[in-house]
Design a protein around this motif. Structure first.
Motif, PDB file in Angstrom:
ATOM      1  N   ARG A 177       0.832  -1.199   0.000  1.00 39.33           N
ATOM      2  CA  ARG A 177       0.000   0.000   0.000  1.00 39.33           C
ATOM      3  C   ARG A 177       0.863   1.243   0.000  1.00 39.33           C
ATOM      4  O   ARG A 177       2.042   1.209   0.354  1.00 39.33           O
ATOM      5  N   ILE A 178       0.240   2.319  -0.421  1.00 38.97           N
ATOM      6  CA  ILE A 178       0.885   3.626  -0.403  1.00 38.97           C
ATOM      7  C   ILE A 178       0.081   4.504   0.543  1.00 38.97           C
ATOM      8  O   ILE A 178      -1.149   4.563   0.453  1.00 38.97           O
ATOM      9  N   ALA A 179       0.777   5.139   1.470  1.00 39.30           N
ATOM     10  CA  ALA A 179       0.133   6.014   2.443  1.00 39.30           C
ATOM     11  C   ALA A 179       0.817   7.374   2.438  1.00 39.30           C
ATOM     12  O   ALA A 179       1.920   7.521   1.912  1.00 39.30           O
ATOM     13  N   GLU A 180       0.154   8.349   3.018  1.00 34.41           N
ATOM     14  CA  GLU A 180       0.745   9.681   3.158  1.00 34.41           C
ATOM     15  C   GLU A 180       1.556   9.747   4.442  1.00 34.41           C
ATOM     16  O   GLU A 180       1.118   9.275   5.490  1.00 34.41           O
ATOM     17  N   ALA A 181       2.728  10.350   4.346  1.00 35.50           N
ATOM     18  CA  ALA A 181       3.593  10.495   5.521  1.00 35.50           C
ATOM     19  C   ALA A 181       2.986  11.501   6.497  1.00 35.50           C
ATOM     20  O   ALA A 181       2.547  12.577   6.092  1.00 35.50           O
ATOM     21  N   PRO A 182       2.948  11.149   7.775  1.00 33.80           N
ATOM     22  CA  PRO A 182       2.483  12.116   8.776  1.00 33.80           C
ATOM     23  C   PRO A 182       3.545  13.198   8.987  1.00 33.80           C
ATOM     24  O   PRO A 182       4.680  13.064   8.528  1.00 33.80           O
ATOM     25  N   ASP A 183       3.175  14.243   9.677  1.00 37.90           N
ATOM     26  CA  ASP A 183       4.145  15.313   9.911  1.00 37.90           C
ATOM     27  C   ASP A 183       5.108  14.947  11.036  1.00 37.90           C
ATOM     28  O   ASP A 183       4.825  14.097  11.872  1.00 37.90           O
ATOM     29  N   GLY A 184       6.263  15.586  11.007  1.00 43.53           N
ATOM     30  CA  GLY A 184       7.227  15.445  12.092  1.00 43.53           C
ATOM     31  C   GLY A 184       8.116  14.234  12.056  1.00 43.53           C
ATOM     32  O   GLY A 184       8.650  13.858  13.088  1.00 43.53           O
ATOM     33  N   ILE A 185       8.297  13.596  10.894  1.00 38.64           N
ATOM     34  CA  ILE A 185       9.223  12.464  10.837  1.00 38.64           C
ATOM     35  C   ILE A 185      10.570  12.996  10.358  1.00 38.64           C
ATOM     36  O   ILE A 185      10.764  13.270   9.184  1.00 38.64           O
ATOM     37  N   GLY A 186      11.495  13.176  11.277  1.00 32.42           N
ATOM     38  CA  GLY A 186      12.825  13.649  10.924  1.00 32.42           C
ATOM     39  C   GLY A 186      13.371  14.638  11.924  1.00 32.42           C
ATOM     40  O   GLY A 186      12.882  14.758  13.050  1.00 32.42           O
ATOM     41  N   THR A 187      14.399  15.350  11.469  1.00 31.10           N
ATOM     42  CA  THR A 187      15.056  16.357  12.298  1.00 31.10           C
ATOM     43  C   THR A 187      14.959  17.702  11.582  1.00 31.10           C
ATOM     44  O   THR A 187      14.356  17.801  10.519  1.00 31.10           O
ATOM     45  N   ASP A 188      15.589  18.721  12.148  1.00 22.03           N
ATOM     46  CA  ASP A 188      15.593  20.035  11.492  1.00 22.03           C
ATOM     47  C   ASP A 188      16.390  20.020  10.202  1.00 22.03           C
ATOM     48  O   ASP A 188      16.177  20.854   9.329  1.00 22.03           O
ATOM     49  N   VAL A 189      17.312  19.066  10.063  1.00 22.97           N
ATOM     50  CA  VAL A 189      18.206  19.034   8.900  1.00 22.97           C
ATOM     51  C   VAL A 189      17.660  18.154   7.782  1.00 22.97           C
ATOM     52  O   VAL A 189      17.782  18.491   6.605  1.00 22.97           O
ATOM     53  N   ILE A 190      17.048  17.028   8.120  1.00 23.02           N
ATOM     54  CA  ILE A 190      16.550  16.095   7.112  1.00 23.02           C
ATOM     55  C   ILE A 190      15.361  15.320   7.660  1.00 23.02           C
ATOM     56  O   ILE A 190      15.302  15.033   8.859  1.00 23.02           O
ATOM     57  N   GLY A 191      14.420  15.001   6.759  1.00 25.12           N
ATOM     58  CA  GLY A 191      13.258  14.238   7.188  1.00 25.12           C
ATOM     59  C   GLY A 191      12.355  13.895   6.027  1.00 25.12           C
ATOM     60  O   GLY A 191      12.655  14.192   4.859  1.00 25.12           O
ATOM     61  N   VAL A 192      11.244  13.268   6.349  1.00 27.67           N
ATOM     62  CA  VAL A 192      10.243  12.871   5.360  1.00 27.67           C
ATOM     63  C   VAL A 192       9.233  14.014   5.251  1.00 27.67           C
ATOM     64  O   VAL A 192       8.632  14.402   6.258  1.00 27.67           O
ATOM     65  N   PRO A 193       9.042  14.573   4.052  1.00 30.92           N
ATOM     66  CA  PRO A 193       8.076  15.666   3.909  1.00 30.92           C
ATOM     67  C   PRO A 193       6.651  15.208   4.250  1.00 30.92           C
ATOM     68  O   PRO A 193       6.229  14.124   3.847  1.00 30.92           O
ATOM     69  N   GLY A 202      24.864  18.685   5.018  1.00 30.13           N
ATOM     70  CA  GLY A 202      25.495  19.150   6.247  1.00 30.13           C
ATOM     71  C   GLY A 202      26.802  19.896   6.023  1.00 30.13           C
ATOM     72  O   GLY A 202      27.319  20.514   6.953  1.00 30.13           O
ATOM     73  N   ARG A 203      27.346  19.868   4.808  1.00 33.68           N
ATOM     74  CA  ARG A 203      28.606  20.567   4.522  1.00 33.68           C
ATOM     75  C   ARG A 203      28.408  21.808   3.672  1.00 33.68           C
ATOM     76  O   ARG A 203      28.973  22.853   3.955  1.00 33.68           O
ATOM     77  N   CYS A 204      27.626  21.697   2.587  1.00 28.21           N
ATOM     78  CA  CYS A 204      27.508  22.838   1.664  1.00 28.21           C
ATOM     79  C   CYS A 204      26.146  23.521   1.746  1.00 28.21           C
ATOM     80  O   CYS A 204      25.927  24.531   1.086  1.00 28.21           O
ATOM     81  N   LEU A 205      25.217  22.969   2.527  1.00 32.53           N
ATOM     82  CA  LEU A 205      23.888  23.526   2.765  1.00 32.53           C
ATOM     83  C   LEU A 205      22.987  23.538   1.527  1.00 32.53           C
ATOM     84  O   LEU A 205      21.940  24.182   1.526  1.00 32.53           O
ATOM     85  N   GLU A 206      23.370  22.808   0.479  1.00 34.08           N
ATOM     86  CA  GLU A 206      22.521  22.698  -0.711  1.00 34.08           C
ATOM     87  C   GLU A 206      21.359  21.770  -0.399  1.00 34.08           C
ATOM     88  O   GLU A 206      21.491  20.835   0.393  1.00 34.08           O
ATOM     89  N   PRO A 207      20.197  21.986  -1.039  1.00 36.83           N
ATOM     90  CA  PRO A 207      19.065  21.083  -0.824  1.00 36.83           C
ATOM     91  C   PRO A 207      19.385  19.680  -1.344  1.00 36.83           C
ATOM     92  O   PRO A 207      20.054  19.531  -2.374  1.00 36.83           O
ATOM     93  N   ILE A 208      18.937  18.672  -0.618  1.00 40.00           N
ATOM     94  CA  ILE A 208      19.127  17.285  -1.046  1.00 40.00           C
ATOM     95  C   ILE A 208      17.796  16.552  -0.951  1.00 40.00           C
ATOM     96  O   ILE A 208      16.928  16.915  -0.163  1.00 40.00           O
ATOM     97  N   SER A 209      17.652  15.532  -1.771  1.00 42.85           N
ATOM     98  CA  SER A 209      16.469  14.693  -1.760  1.00 42.85           C
ATOM     99  C   SER A 209      16.849  13.327  -2.308  1.00 42.85           C
ATOM    100  O   SER A 209      17.520  13.241  -3.340  1.00 42.85           O
ATOM    101  N   PHE A 210      16.458  12.270  -1.601  1.00 45.04           N
ATOM    102  CA  PHE A 210      16.740  10.924  -2.075  1.00 45.04           C
ATOM    103  C   PHE A 210      15.752   9.948  -1.453  1.00 45.04           C
ATOM    104  O   PHE A 210      15.135  10.231  -0.431  1.00 45.04           O
ATOM    105  N   ASP A 211      15.572   8.807  -2.124  1.00 49.49           N
ATOM    106  CA  ASP A 211      14.681   7.759  -1.617  1.00 49.49           C
ATOM    107  C   ASP A 211      15.473   6.833  -0.711  1.00 49.49           C
ATOM    108  O   ASP A 211      16.641   6.552  -0.963  1.00 49.49           O
ATOM    109  N   GLU A 212      14.818   6.364   0.327  1.00 53.38           N
ATOM    110  CA  GLU A 212      15.452   5.471   1.301  1.00 53.38           C
ATOM    111  C   GLU A 212      14.495   4.325   1.596  1.00 53.38           C
ATOM    112  O   GLU A 212      13.301   4.542   1.819  1.00 53.38           O
ATOM    113  N   GLU A 213      15.013   3.098   1.582  1.00 48.12           N
ATOM    114  CA  GLU A 213      14.194   1.952   1.959  1.00 48.12           C
ATOM    115  C   GLU A 213      14.592   1.528   3.363  1.00 48.12           C
ATOM    116  O   GLU A 213      15.772   1.354   3.661  1.00 48.12           O
TER     117      GLU A 213
END
Length: 194
Positions: A33-49, A82-93
């Motif tokens: 199944r596919i579900a919507e991610a709830p809010d607040g999963i992650g830290t201030d630096v990286i997380g699940v939107p 964490g080094r250059c402050l550029e936006p990042i996005s990637f999939d994680e299993e």
């Protein structure tokens, strides 16, 4: 993983009805199944939107104590390098495994997850597993050069970036006292006369 004490909504993509399994030990059910991610999963630096897709591939097995959930979830992580402050996005299993106890079973652990009216809530399991799996210092690439400590320039975009030699601030006032070439010639001629 702690079961939340809120009323579970069976229509939520993160809530699974286990009624079909009953309490027949060995009964199994596979779920995709596919579900919507709830809010607040992650830290201030990286997380699940919040609201992004979370893809689950799960196997539910009825065991003596409850329902054992095993499988994986694929999430998208976004944040800043964490080094250059550029936006990042990637999939994680991430791998998931949790035993949800029947309401009448005594847990060995106070924080054990429990079934509630044959429903189990994946949100606490997802939240805890993702947060524990997050990189401490997320990077845009393994060899990220970061930012220049003097001016903040992105060293990935300008690898030949350089500055003049730094002058010790205690001696900066003397930097204007560079010797005038004419003065050096006069001093040399005076030495020669002696």
């Amino acid at each position: 993983m702690t079961m939340s004490h809120r009323h579970l909504n069976p229509r939520s993509g993160l809530v699974i009805d286990t009624h079909e399994l009953g309490r027949r030990v060995g009964a199994m059910k596979e779920i995709q199944r596919i579900a919507e991610a709830p809010d607040g999963i992650g830290t201030d630096v990286i997380g699940v939107p919040t609201g992004s897709s979370v893809e689950f591939e799960l196997r539910l097995e009825s065991v003596v104590e409850g329902v054992l959930v095993t499988g994986a979830a694929e999430v998208t992580l976004t944040g800043q390098c964490g080094r250059c402050l550029e936006p990042i996005s990637f999939d994680e299993e991430i791998d998931l495994q949790e035993l949800y106890l029947y309401p009448d079973k005594e847990p060995d652990d106070e924080e054990a997850s429990r079934l509630e009216d044959d429903l189990l809530d994946l949100e606490p399991l997802l939240r805890d597993t993702v947060v524990l799996d997050l990189p401490y210092t997320p990077l845009c690439r393994p060899d990220c050069a970061g930012l220049c400590p003097d001016c903040g320039a992105n060293l990935n975009a300008d690898p030949d970036h350089a500055h003049d030699d730094r002058i010790d601030p205690r001696w900066a006032g003397l930097s204007g006292w560079a010797a005038d070439p004419d003065d050096e010639d006069e001093a040399a001629m005076a030495r020669n006369k002696e």
